[in-house]
Enzyme design. Structure first.
Site, PDB file in Angstrom:
ATOM      1  N   LYS A 110     -33.066  56.647  17.891  1.00 12.11           N
ATOM      2  CA  LYS A 110     -33.348  56.598  16.448  1.00 12.11           C
ATOM      3  C   LYS A 110     -32.132  56.017  15.760  1.00 12.11           C
ATOM      4  CE  LYS A 110     -36.583  58.165  13.457  1.00 12.11           C
ATOM      5  NZ  LYS A 110     -37.994  58.522  13.642  1.00 12.11           N
TER       6      LYS A 110
HETATM    7  N1  LIG Z   1     -43.558  55.471   9.873  1.00  9.32           N
HETATM    8  C1  LIG Z   1     -43.883  55.921  11.064  1.00  9.32           C
HETATM    9  O1  LIG Z   1     -44.521  55.211  11.877  1.00  9.32           O
HETATM   10  C2  LIG Z   1     -43.522  57.298  11.469  1.00  9.32           C
HETATM   11  C3  LIG Z   1     -42.950  58.204  10.592  1.00  9.32           C
HETATM   12  N2  LIG Z   1     -42.760  59.500  11.000  1.00  9.32           N
HETATM   13  C4  LIG Z   1     -42.197  60.483  10.104  1.00  9.32           C
HETATM   14  O2  LIG Z   1     -43.072  60.693   9.000  1.00  9.32           O
HETATM   15  C5  LIG Z   1     -42.319  61.057   7.845  1.00  9.32           C
HETATM   16  C6  LIG Z   1     -42.646  60.106   6.718  1.00  9.32           C
HETATM   17  O3  LIG Z   1     -42.342  58.781   7.144  1.00  9.32           O
HETATM   18  P1  LIG Z   1     -43.002  57.493   6.463  1.00  9.32           P
HETATM   19  O4  LIG Z   1     -44.331  57.843   5.926  1.00  9.32           O
HETATM   20  O5  LIG Z   1     -42.855  56.396   7.425  1.00  9.32           O
HETATM   21  O6  LIG Z   1     -41.983  57.245   5.281  1.00  9.32           O
HETATM   22  P2  LIG Z   1     -42.242  56.551   3.858  1.00  9.32           P
HETATM   23  O7  LIG Z   1     -40.919  56.107   3.415  1.00  9.32           O
HETATM   24  O8  LIG Z   1     -43.354  55.580   3.952  1.00  9.32           O
HETATM   25  O9  LIG Z   1     -42.744  57.783   2.970  1.00  9.32           O
HETATM   26  C7  LIG Z   1     -41.968  58.918   2.771  1.00  9.32           C
HETATM   27  C8  LIG Z   1     -42.687  59.818   1.807  1.00  9.32           C
HETATM   28  O10 LIG Z   1     -41.967  61.049   1.686  1.00  9.32           O
HETATM   29  C9  LIG Z   1     -41.802  61.343   0.307  1.00  9.32           C
HETATM   30  N3  LIG Z   1     -40.616  62.166   0.087  1.00  9.32           N
HETATM   31  C10 LIG Z   1     -39.329  61.823   0.260  1.00  9.32           C
HETATM   32  N4  LIG Z   1     -38.528  62.841  -0.099  1.00  9.32           N
HETATM   33  C11 LIG Z   1     -39.335  63.835  -0.505  1.00  9.32           C
HETATM   34  C12 LIG Z   1     -39.115  65.143  -0.999  1.00  9.32           C
HETATM   35  N5  LIG Z   1     -37.872  65.617  -1.140  1.00  9.32           N
HETATM   36  N6  LIG Z   1     -40.187  65.905  -1.317  1.00  9.32           N
HETATM   37  C13 LIG Z   1     -41.434  65.433  -1.190  1.00  9.32           C
HETATM   38  N7  LIG Z   1     -41.707  64.196  -0.725  1.00  9.32           N
HETATM   39  C14 LIG Z   1     -40.674  63.417  -0.393  1.00  9.32           C
HETATM   40  C15 LIG Z   1     -41.684  59.974  -0.346  1.00  9.32           C
HETATM   41  O11 LIG Z   1     -41.918  60.062  -1.736  1.00  9.32           O
HETATM   42  C16 LIG Z   1     -42.773  59.222   0.395  1.00  9.32           C
HETATM   43  O12 LIG Z   1     -44.039  59.502  -0.154  1.00  9.32           O
HETATM   44  C17 LIG Z   1     -40.857  61.055   8.296  1.00  9.32           C
HETATM   45  O13 LIG Z   1     -40.508  62.341   8.726  1.00  9.32           O
HETATM   46  C18 LIG Z   1     -40.874  60.096   9.484  1.00  9.32           C
HETATM   47  O14 LIG Z   1     -39.791  60.321  10.357  1.00  9.32           O
HETATM   48  C19 LIG Z   1     -43.133  59.932  12.231  1.00  9.32           C
HETATM   49  C20 LIG Z   1     -43.681  59.087  13.138  1.00  9.32           C
HETATM   50  C21 LIG Z   1     -43.835  57.672  12.863  1.00  9.32           C
HETATM   51  O1  LIG Z   2     -42.751  53.197  16.435  1.00  9.98           O
HETATM   52  C1  LIG Z   2     -41.705  53.586  16.913  1.00  9.98           C
HETATM   53  O2  LIG Z   2     -41.089  53.012  17.782  1.00  9.98           O
HETATM   54  C2  LIG Z   2     -41.067  54.888  16.472  1.00  9.98           C
HETATM   55  C3  LIG Z   2     -41.619  55.500  15.222  1.00  9.98           C
HETATM   56  C4  LIG Z   2     -40.766  56.683  14.873  1.00  9.98           C
HETATM   57  O3  LIG Z   2     -39.641  56.522  14.449  1.00  9.98           O
HETATM   58  C5  LIG Z   2     -41.265  58.018  15.075  1.00  9.98           C
HETATM   59  O4  LIG Z   2     -42.265  58.218  15.786  1.00  9.98           O
HETATM   60  O5  LIG Z   2     -40.650  58.966  14.537  1.00  9.98           O
END
Ligand SMILES: NC(=O)C1=CN([C@@H]2O[C@H](COP(=O)(O)OP(=O)(O)OC[C@H]3O[C@@H](n4cnc5c(N)ncnc54)[C@H](O)[C@@H]3O)[C@@H](O)[C@H]2O)C=CC1
Ligand SMILES: O=C(O)CCC(=O)C(=O)O
Length: 446
Positions: A136
């Site tokens: 990461k």
């Molecule tokens: N993007 C991906 O493919 C993956 C993401 N994740 C995890 O999912 C989670 C979200 O990631 P994404 O959707 O990609 O990020 P993103 O940046 O697209 O969205 C993040 C969301 O969290 C909200 N947020 C941030 N701080 C906050 C707070 N203090 N209280 C409430 N809401 C808050 C933001 O407003 C936004 O809606 C993270 O934990 C990330 O590590 C896990 C697996 C894969």
């Molecule tokens: O798509 C990937 O390689 C990793 C996505 C990721 O950061 C996660 O699953 O938390």
């Protein structure tokens, strides 16, 4: 009572491995007393150790990241001054293949957080059996304070700095919080320029026109939805009409909320960094997504009732999807949760104390290390497509994704039933066994 304090139902009961082999004191930054994501991860490993049989002799491997790189990222700002940002890339474990995991831009990113996120990637990748280790990255920056031009410089300089350790067969970054296809395009281009050849396979989550995969953008949310549906079937919860609350309405939470709504569930509450919106009869998810796209957050969404941020945790719902940041479900919020199922879209949203509270209250937790593995699964498809330069249809991708998620989830479910443990510990049993088996087979010396 903690799981580790409950009667041991494993076939290895009475054969717990005392940590005699861990003769060296842990460095202070690895000390579980300093809780936070890394401390939480260490506790999760401790909980699984009694179930690892002879492989427990290798468990210390999981407690030490293989490689951690801290880089200085200097850029010239639009106003002509120079700013420095701290960046990280941690390769937690590479026993099963190259490192794989996203890159986060956030003002609170720390080395120990990235260590935990990298470790959860090792577990997740092994849980769905994609041929990767765990890695990461992150940059300590609030992206909302900087222009696109400045963010491009940050992404490119960071890529050059971590270029020492990444590469299509070494470690493959991807999007995470506050990073997206555009950032991946900058990273791919920078790495390619530095190495003198277009290397599409160095990152995943790229734009389709640069070797990205159909379905990657929605893949994590689709995986969250898929395991939710499977768990609902097993527990007799009807998705149609179910009340859903989502924290974090970005890539993961937004897609998961949309898929649940399309399946007939009512998304009654959504919270993000700008505020909380609620509607007892169900929010119009498409309209809310459009509002977020336009304004940057859920705040001021006209077709919703007001709700205090703290009230979100006690909202009347069947399914709660944390899809924002770590540690949101903790000893304060867990007792108030009314959902019967929590599906972890975020990484590390639940502390071990909260895990125990939810288990004792009969709330089923579908843990991050399986529930949000859809993203990396389609990243794997993207990487394979890039290597073969042969691209699949969205239908093929979604079918393969759903099958992998269903099979992995049912495998974990059976392990949980067998050992009478939570789904988190069951997923760790499956994943840690695979990682440590690879470790043992490879041996220690070059
Ligand atoms: N993007 C991906 O493919 C993956 C993401 N994740 C995890 O999912 C989670 C979200 O990631 P994404 O959707 O990609 O990020 P993103 O940046 O697209 O969205 C993040 C969301 O969290 C909200 N947020 C941030 N701080 C906050 C707070 N203090 N209280 C409430 N809401 C808050 C933001 O407003 C936004 O809606 C993270 O934990 C990330 O590590 C896990 C697996 C894969
Ligand atoms: O798509 C990937 O390689 C990793 C996505 C990721 O950061 C996660 O699953 O938390």
């Amino acid at each position: 009572m903690t799981e580790s304090a409950t009667p041991d139902h494993s076939p290895h009961a009475g054969k717990r491995i005392a940590p005699k082999h861990a003769t060296h004191a842990l460095p202070s930054y690895l000390d579980p007393e300093h809780l936070g994501p890394w401390g939480i991860y260490l506790q999760q490993v401790d909980r699984v150790t009694p179930y690892l049989g002879h492989l427990a002799k290798w468990v210390e491997t999981l407690k030490r990241p293989k490689r951690s790189l801290i880089v200085d990222v200097p850029i010239e700002l639009d106003n002509g001054t120079i700013a420095h940002f701290e960046g990280y890339r941690v390769q937690h474990n590479l026993s099963r293949g190259p490192g794989k995991g996203g890159v986060r831009f956030h003002q609170d990113v720390t080395l120990s957080e990235v260590m935990a996120l990298a470790a959860w990637m090792s577990i997740k990748n092994a849980a769905v059996n994609v041929p990767y280790g765990g890695a990461k990255g992150g940059i300590r920056i609030d992206p909302r304070q900087y222009s696109q031009n400045e963010l491009e410089k940050v992404a490119r300089r960071y890529t050059s700095e971590i270029g020492l350790i990444i590469g299509p067969t070494k470690d493959i970054p991807a999007p995470d919080v506050n990073t997206n296809e555009k950032v991946m395009a900058w990273m791919m281009d920078t790495y390619s320029m530095n190495t003198g050849a277009t290397a599409t396979g160095v990152v995943t989550g790229k734009p389709i026109d640069l070797g990205g995969s159909l379905g990657r953008r929605e893949a994590t949310g689709r995986g969250v939805f898929t395991v939710g549906v499977e768990a609902a079937k097993l527990t007799g919860l009807a998705i149609e009409g179910a009340r859903v609350a989502v924290q974090g309405f970005g890539n993961v939470g937004g897609t998961a909320g949309k898929l649940f709504a399309e399946a007939g569930a009512k998304v009654v509450a959504v919270q993000d960094h700008t505020g909380t919106v609620y509607r007892d009869t169900g929010l119009d998810v498409d309209a809310l997504l459009a509002h977020v796209q336009q304004t940057g957050g859920v705040k001021d969404f006209g077709e919703a009732d007001a709700m205090g941020d703290d009230e979100f945790w006690a909202v009347d719902c069947d399914i709660l999807i944390p899809a924002a940041l770590e540690g949101q479900i903790n000893k304060d919020t867990a007792p108030r949760i009314r959902a019967s199922m929590v599906i972890e879209g975020a990484n590390g949203p639940t502390t071990p104390t909260a895990d125990d509270i939810l288990r004792d209250r009969g709330v089923l937790v579908l843990p991050d290390v399986i529930a949000n593995a859809g993203g990396v699964t389609v990243s794997y498809f993207e990487w394979v497509q890039d290597f073969s330069s042969f691209f699949w249809t969205e239908e093929e991708i979604n079918q393969r994704l759903v099958k992998i998620m269903q099979d992995a989830f049912h495998g974990v479910w059976e392990v949980a039933q067998h050992h009478k443990v939570t789904l988190r510990t069951a997923t760790f049993i499956v994943a840690c066994s695979r990682i440590l088996q690879a470790r043992e087979l490879r041996g220690l010396y070059p």
